[in-house]
Design a protein around this motif. Sequence first.
Motif, short mmCIF file in Angstrom:
data_model
loop_
_atom_site.label_atom_id
_atom_site.label_comp_id
_atom_site.label_asym_id
_atom_site.label_seq_id
_atom_site.Cartn_x
_atom_site.Cartn_y
_atom_site.Cartn_z
N GLU B 201 12.82 -17.61 6.36
CA GLU B 201 12.10 -18.94 6.71
C GLU B 201 13.09 -19.97 6.37
O GLU B 201 13.11 -21.12 6.75
CB GLU B 201 10.72 -18.74 6.29
N GLU B 202 13.45 -19.95 4.78
CA GLU B 202 13.88 -20.99 4.04
C GLU B 202 15.38 -21.37 4.91
O GLU B 202 15.80 -22.46 4.94
CB GLU B 202 14.40 -20.66 2.88
N ILE B 203 16.16 -20.30 5.39
CA ILE B 203 17.37 -20.59 6.07
C ILE B 203 17.25 -21.23 7.39
O ILE B 203 17.83 -22.30 7.73
CB ILE B 203 18.34 -19.48 6.28
N ARG B 204 16.05 -20.92 8.08
CA ARG B 204 15.67 -21.55 9.38
C ARG B 204 15.28 -23.18 8.94
O ARG B 204 15.46 -24.06 9.74
CB ARG B 204 14.63 -20.84 10.02
N GLU B 205 14.70 -23.35 7.99
CA GLU B 205 14.41 -24.75 7.51
C GLU B 205 15.52 -25.39 7.39
O GLU B 205 15.54 -26.80 7.80
CB GLU B 205 13.34 -24.64 6.34
N ARG B 206 16.48 -25.04 6.88
CA ARG B 206 17.57 -25.75 6.43
C ARG B 206 18.52 -25.90 7.69
O ARG B 206 18.95 -27.14 7.86
CB ARG B 206 18.54 -25.22 5.40
N PHE B 207 18.83 -24.84 8.30
CA PHE B 207 19.70 -24.91 9.38
C PHE B 207 19.15 -25.16 10.74
O PHE B 207 19.81 -25.17 11.77
CB PHE B 207 20.62 -23.64 9.51
N GLY B 208 17.86 -25.05 10.88
CA GLY B 208 16.90 -25.39 12.16
C GLY B 208 17.34 -24.49 13.28
O GLY B 208 17.65 -23.34 13.04
N ASP B 209 17.60 -24.98 14.51
CA ASP B 209 17.93 -24.31 15.41
C ASP B 209 19.29 -23.85 15.67
O ASP B 209 19.75 -23.10 16.73
CB ASP B 209 17.45 -24.94 16.83
N LYS B 210 20.05 -23.78 14.39
CA LYS B 210 21.48 -23.30 14.39
C LYS B 210 21.23 -21.95 14.02
O LYS B 210 22.15 -21.37 14.15
CB LYS B 210 22.18 -24.08 13.38
N VAL B 211 20.03 -21.47 13.53
CA VAL B 211 19.89 -20.19 13.22
C VAL B 211 19.30 -19.30 14.46
O VAL B 211 18.44 -19.92 15.12
CB VAL B 211 18.88 -19.95 12.06
N PHE B 212 20.02 -18.31 14.88
CA PHE B 212 19.63 -17.51 16.08
C PHE B 212 18.26 -16.98 15.93
O PHE B 212 17.91 -16.65 14.92
CB PHE B 212 20.73 -16.50 16.20
N GLN B 213 17.62 -16.85 16.98
CA GLN B 213 16.18 -16.34 16.92
C GLN B 213 16.39 -14.74 16.82
O GLN B 213 15.63 -14.31 16.07
CB GLN B 213 15.48 -16.56 18.42
N THR B 214 17.21 -14.26 17.41
CA THR B 214 17.77 -12.87 17.04
C THR B 214 18.25 -12.57 15.74
O THR B 214 18.72 -13.42 15.22
CB THR B 214 18.91 -12.60 18.13
N VAL B 215 17.66 -11.48 15.15
CA VAL B 215 17.99 -10.90 14.08
C VAL B 215 18.51 -9.66 14.22
O VAL B 215 18.05 -8.82 15.30
CB VAL B 215 16.97 -10.85 12.86
#
Lengths: 220, 258
Positions: B201-215
Motif C-alpha cells: 500500500e505504501e509503495i502504491r501511495e508513492r508510485f501511484g499508477d506506476k505500480v502494476f495492479q498485478t502482483v
Amino acid sequence: MRPDRLTSQRQRLRRQADAFEFNALIQGVSTLEESEETAAAEEAPAIENFPPAAVVLPETAAPAEQQIHAKQEIPAEPESSAAADLISEVPTITSPVHRETREERLHTALEALGIRLLQEVGRMRAALRAYDAQEAGFYLAHVNQLLELLHSVDPDGDVARHYQTTACPPEGRTWFPTAWSLAELAESPFSALLPPDADDEFAREMIYAAWGVEFSHNGT
Amino acid sequence: MKIVAVVNQKGGVAKTTTTANLGACLAARGYRTLLIDLDPQANLTLGLGIEWYALECSLNHVLLDPDEVPLKNILHQIADLPLYLAPGHLDLAHAEAMLMPRPDSAYRLRNSLEDLFKEETFDWVFIDCPPSLGTLTQNAIVASSHLLIPTEPKFYAFAGMDTLNKMIVGLTKGLRFRIELLGVLLTMYERGTRLHQTIAEEIRERFGDKVFQTVIYKNVRLSESEVEGMPIILFDRRATGAQNYEQLAEEILNRATG
C-alpha cells in the motif's frame, strides 16, 4: 499482527519513504537534445495499437523504423593526472582468453576483475593523495562496481582464494563491501586511503562524484 | 517497440523470473520478443534451457567485439515461440572489466541493438540486469526506453528504489539517453501477510499508477519451471505463477495501447 504494531510499522515505512527520492524514476529522464527528441519521435514507430510483429509485420522492416536512439556522443573520462604514476604498479589485463571449462572461465573472470580492482584502487589512491575528491569519486564508482560484480559471481571469495587470483580476499573474509554512502565509506577499509586532513565535506564530495553528481562548494 | 530494462540492484527479487515469463507470455500472444541476459550469473539463459558454458559465443563477445560477433549471430529461439534469447555468460564479468576503461562502454549494447534492428523486427525487448549498478546495468539503461522494477514488498524496497533513482540521476550527468518507468512490480507476495499488504500500500501511495495492479505471488511452480528450463506457461499453465504473468502481460499490453 496487533494493530498498534502495524500502525507503528506503517509510520516507520512512511518516514523512510519520505527520506528518499523517486522523482527521476516516476517522471522519467531524458538527456537527449530537444531537436533529437523531435526527430526520434517522428521516426519512432507508433506504440498505440501496434500489432504483434510475428502475426502482421514482415520479417524485416525499414531501418529507419527500427532505430532506437542515434549513436551517441561519448562522454569523456576525467583526465587523470596523479593516477598515472601508480598505474604501472599493477599488472595489465591481456586480451580475453576463451578457455574451455566453466572453472577456468570463472578463474579468468576473477583474475581480470581482481587486476582491474587493483588498478582502480591505485587510481583512487593517487587521486586522494592529490586531494582530488572528484577524481577519487570517479574511481570509487569503478571500485564499487567491480566489488558488486565480485560479490555477485563469487559471494564468499572461495573460488578466488582457491585459484589465488589477484586481490583475492584472505581466509575467513569475503570481498570488501561497497562504499556508496558516507556511512559505508566510514566503515570501509578504503577510508584509510583518505588524506589525513580530509573532512566530511571532502568525503561527501567524493561520494557525490561517485554518483556522478557535482558538489557545490558554496552550498548552493 | 519497447525496450525494457528489468532492473533492481537487489538480488533475489525475481528479475530473471519476470524477464523469462513475461517475455514468454507476450510471445505466446504473437508478439516477437527478445530477451537479453546481461547478468554474468546467466540464470535467464539456464532457466530457458540453454547451457551457457557450452556456448561458443554469447553476449560478452558481442559487447567486446560487435564487428566480429554481431548480436544477431548469438540469438536462440525458445520453444517454437516468437521468443528469442541473447544468452548471457559468466564471461560477462570479464567483459565488464574489459569495457570499463573504454570511453564508449555504456553504449555498447545500444549500438549492437541498433545494428540488429536494421535486420530484425521485435515488438518487445526485455533486458535482465545484474544485481549491481555497474557498467552492464548502465548499458541496459542507456539502451532502454523503459524500466520495469520488480521488488519484494519488504522494508528495504524504498531504499533500493532510492538508490536506483540516484543512479539514474547520476547517469544523466554523463550519458545521453531517455527512459521512463513502465512500472513497479510487486513480486514474491505472500497471501495473507499483513506486512506485505501494508508495504504494498505504501509503495502504491508513492508510485501511484506506476505500480502494476498485478502482483506475483510466491509460487514454487515458478522455481520448478526454471529447473525444467522452460517458461511457466509451458510448464504448468494452470499454476498461480503462470496466471500472474499472463495477467501482467495483459496489463502491460493495455498500458502500451493506452
